[in-house]
Design a protein around this motif. Structure first.
Motif, short mmCIF file in Angstrom:
data_model
loop_
_atom_site.label_atom_id
_atom_site.label_comp_id
_atom_site.label_asym_id
_atom_site.label_seq_id
_atom_site.Cartn_x
_atom_site.Cartn_y
_atom_site.Cartn_z
N VAL A 6 33.08 16.59 32.23
CA VAL A 6 32.57 15.01 32.02
C VAL A 6 32.82 14.75 30.65
O VAL A 6 33.03 13.49 30.24
CB VAL A 6 30.99 15.20 32.29
CG1 VAL A 6 30.14 13.87 31.84
CG2 VAL A 6 30.85 15.39 33.62
N GLY A 7 32.92 15.56 29.72
CA GLY A 7 33.30 15.47 28.18
C GLY A 7 34.72 14.67 28.11
O GLY A 7 34.71 14.00 27.18
N VAL A 8 35.65 15.10 29.01
CA VAL A 8 37.02 14.22 29.01
C VAL A 8 36.55 12.92 29.42
O VAL A 8 37.22 11.91 28.81
CB VAL A 8 37.80 14.98 29.97
CG1 VAL A 8 39.20 14.09 30.01
CG2 VAL A 8 38.43 16.20 29.53
N ASN A 9 35.82 12.49 30.47
CA ASN A 9 35.55 11.24 30.98
C ASN A 9 34.83 10.36 29.66
O ASN A 9 35.10 9.39 29.57
CB ASN A 9 34.82 11.35 32.16
CG ASN A 9 34.17 9.87 32.53
OD1 ASN A 9 33.08 9.32 31.93
ND2 ASN A 9 34.80 9.27 33.68
N GLN A 10 34.23 11.10 28.97
CA GLN A 10 33.31 10.33 27.85
C GLN A 10 33.93 10.32 26.62
O GLN A 10 33.58 10.17 25.44
CB GLN A 10 31.86 10.89 27.63
CG GLN A 10 31.19 10.83 28.96
CD GLN A 10 30.81 9.50 29.08
OE1 GLN A 10 29.93 8.73 28.28
NE2 GLN A 10 31.15 8.79 30.06
N ASP A 11 35.43 10.82 26.50
CA ASP A 11 36.13 10.87 25.29
C ASP A 11 35.96 9.72 24.37
O ASP A 11 36.35 8.71 25.02
CB ASP A 11 37.52 11.39 25.58
CG ASP A 11 38.33 11.70 24.46
OD1 ASP A 11 37.95 12.61 23.48
OD2 ASP A 11 39.06 10.66 24.15
N THR A 12 35.70 9.81 23.29
CA THR A 12 35.80 8.58 22.24
C THR A 12 36.83 8.04 21.98
O THR A 12 36.95 6.82 21.43
CB THR A 12 34.87 8.98 21.06
OG1 THR A 12 35.50 10.03 20.37
CG2 THR A 12 33.42 9.58 21.29
N LEU A 13 38.22 8.42 22.30
CA LEU A 13 39.32 7.86 21.81
C LEU A 13 39.40 6.66 22.98
O LEU A 13 39.96 5.65 22.52
CB LEU A 13 40.35 8.86 22.08
CG LEU A 13 41.85 8.19 21.48
CD1 LEU A 13 41.73 7.53 20.17
CD2 LEU A 13 43.06 9.36 21.71
N GLY A 14 39.11 6.97 24.24
CA GLY A 14 39.19 5.97 25.21
C GLY A 14 40.44 5.66 25.78
O GLY A 14 40.73 4.46 26.49
N MET A 15 41.61 6.41 25.55
CA MET A 15 42.73 5.97 26.19
C MET A 15 42.87 6.52 27.64
O MET A 15 42.28 7.59 28.07
CB MET A 15 43.83 6.56 25.30
CG MET A 15 44.11 6.16 24.07
SD MET A 15 45.44 6.75 22.96
CE MET A 15 46.76 6.13 24.15
N PRO A 16 43.25 5.60 28.70
CA PRO A 16 43.54 5.90 29.93
C PRO A 16 44.65 7.16 30.09
O PRO A 16 45.56 7.46 29.30
CB PRO A 16 43.95 4.65 30.78
CG PRO A 16 44.62 3.81 29.44
CD PRO A 16 43.97 4.24 28.29
N GLY A 17 44.47 8.00 31.32
CA GLY A 17 45.52 8.77 31.62
C GLY A 17 46.53 8.13 32.12
O GLY A 17 46.68 7.10 32.66
N THR A 18 47.75 8.92 32.18
CA THR A 18 49.06 8.82 32.70
C THR A 18 49.54 9.65 33.85
O THR A 18 49.47 10.91 33.42
CB THR A 18 50.14 8.47 31.84
OG1 THR A 18 49.48 7.57 30.67
CG2 THR A 18 51.24 7.98 32.10
N PRO B 169 45.40 11.32 26.57
CA PRO B 169 45.24 11.95 25.04
C PRO B 169 43.59 11.80 24.74
O PRO B 169 42.96 11.13 25.30
CB PRO B 169 45.95 10.68 24.25
CG PRO B 169 46.89 9.93 25.16
CD PRO B 169 46.21 10.31 26.61
N LEU B 170 43.12 12.88 24.13
CA LEU B 170 41.86 12.98 23.75
C LEU B 170 41.67 12.98 22.18
O LEU B 170 42.75 12.95 21.48
CB LEU B 170 41.17 14.36 24.23
CG LEU B 170 41.48 14.46 25.76
CD1 LEU B 170 40.93 15.82 25.94
CD2 LEU B 170 40.53 13.44 26.48
N GLN B 171 40.48 12.51 21.72
CA GLN B 171 39.97 12.18 20.32
C GLN B 171 40.47 13.62 19.66
O GLN B 171 40.07 14.69 20.27
CB GLN B 171 38.68 12.07 20.17
CG GLN B 171 38.19 11.76 18.67
CD GLN B 171 38.92 10.69 18.05
OE1 GLN B 171 39.07 9.57 18.67
NE2 GLN B 171 39.62 10.83 16.83
#
Length: 382
Positions: A294-306, A320-322
């Motif tokens: 869930v922490g990945v879902n809520q990551d503050t960087l907000g970039m989508p996965g590829t 990518p994550l914060q």
């Protein structure tokens, strides 16, 4: 190289160094799939909603970030008052909706309600008579938001026309903004490509009609949305919703449900519990409360996965994550096996760099963490 023994295993890699109301995908509970149906509509009433609020608090789901309690269609009375107000059905909510809002707030939740821009809601058109917000947008916002304290509004697509959809959602957004309150606004005109047309209007939008509780259904929608270029259009302030999670409703195995939460965290998509939390099993609760996933879902960087690649029912996604303090770069990697048998999925270090950019250039060592097991499992070398 990592051996994957489930459909989707989620990992985080960390490189060691010597906005808003919808800044992250919203999380909560929605009654549509969760409370069972009577005459085709959710069994939504004061008793079931309050018991759900109690269960959300008792199980720890509120503390896990599921903060919205959204009452979907069939909460409304079957007519408006002579002055135009739309109240809750007095048989279902004898103490009124404001009392239910306060009950939820006392348990750390914000209450949400359903409406539609049309003359009738889905249930209303189905014979119940429940009115939509057509011609009453400002009045509904004044009553529900200002007077009752509603802080989430789902604006459906039932009984609308193409012409109405061109302005109705913006009209509602403007009314919510004028209220001066922070209200999470979900709009669902999926046939109008809301990931394009509703940017800056809604905080989240449905990318499709309802998604069934099956592995085939949600993976089909994932593939269709990826092929159509939908996923990159979601981000802070406007999220692609892939319907509410039905983890625990029995349509999938627990392995498939874990895969769904993994991929909804990689996209990322809003997370709404769509099962009856009053009787939730420990296995189901463990999935919804997988803190690091869930922490990945809520990551503050907000970039989508590829999606890096897809081959023979296996695929690899990266997001990518914060960057954490003390790290050069962080990302989530999902190894997704759609087949029924275990598969070996190999990820080369060189495959990550082009997607993740400058922070990964020149780096040759990374810690690997299994987010479902919540343990560091090794080192990936380039």
């Amino acid at each position: 190289m990592v051996s994957v023994r489930c459909f989707a295993r989620l990992f985080a890699l960390a490189m060691a160094m010597g906005a808003a109301i919808a800044a992250a995908p919203p999380m909560g509970w929605n009654s549509w799939y969760a409370l069972g149906k009577a005459a085709g509509w959710p069994i939504t009433n004061q008793s079931t909603v309050r018991a759900t609020a109690d269960a959300m608090k008792r199980t720890g789901l509120v503390e896990s970030g599921y903060r919205y309690l959204v009452v979907d269609d069939s909460w409304e009375n079957d007519h408006r008052e002579p002055d135009g107000r739309l109240l809750a059905n007095p048989t279902k909510f004898p103490d009124g909706m404001k009392a239910t809002v306060e009950y939820a707030q006392q348990r750390g939740l914000e209450l949400g309600l359903y409406t539609t821009p049309g003359m009738y809601t889905c249930a209303g058109a189905g014979g119940g008579g429940e009115p939509g917000s057509l011609g009453h947008i400002a009045q509904d916002v004044q009553l529900w938001v200002d007077d009752w304290g509603v802080r989430y509004l789902k604006d459906c697509v039932c009984n609308t026309t193409h012409a109405l959809r061109q302005h109705a959602y913006k009209d509602m957004a403007d009314a919510l903004n004028r209220s001066g309150h922070q209200v999470m606004y979900e709009c669902d005109p999926f046939m109008e490509k809301p990931w394009i047309t509703m940017q800056g209007v809604c905080d989240l939008w449905a990318v499709s009609d309802d998604i069934a509780d099956s592995f085939q259904a949600w993976t089909h929608q994932l593939d269709a949305s990826y092929a159509a270029g939908v996923i990159p259009d979601g981000g802070p302030g406007g999220w692609n919703s892939f319907d509410y999670l039905q983890v625990g409703n029995g349509g999938q195995s627990y392995t498939e449900y874990r895969s769904q939460l993994s991929m909804y965290s990689m996209i990322p998509a809003p997370l709404f519990v769509g099962t009856d939390v009053r009787n939730i099993s420990p296995e189901t609760l463990q999935i919804y409360q997988a803190a690091e996933v869930v922490g990945v879902n809520q990551d503050t960087l907000g970039m989508p996965g590829t999606r890096l690649w897809q081959l023979n029912q296996t695929e690899v996604w990266v997001r990518p994550l914060q960057r954490a303090v003390g790290s050069r770069a962080v990302c989530a990697v999902a190894l997704f096996n759609r087949g029924a048998e275990p598969k070996m999925i190999r990820v080369e270090w060189s495959e990550l760099g082009p997607v993740l950019g400058r922070g990964w250039r020149g780096m040759t060592l990374g810690l690997v963490r299994d987010l479902w097991r919540e343990e560091t499992v090794g080192v990936l070398e380039g």
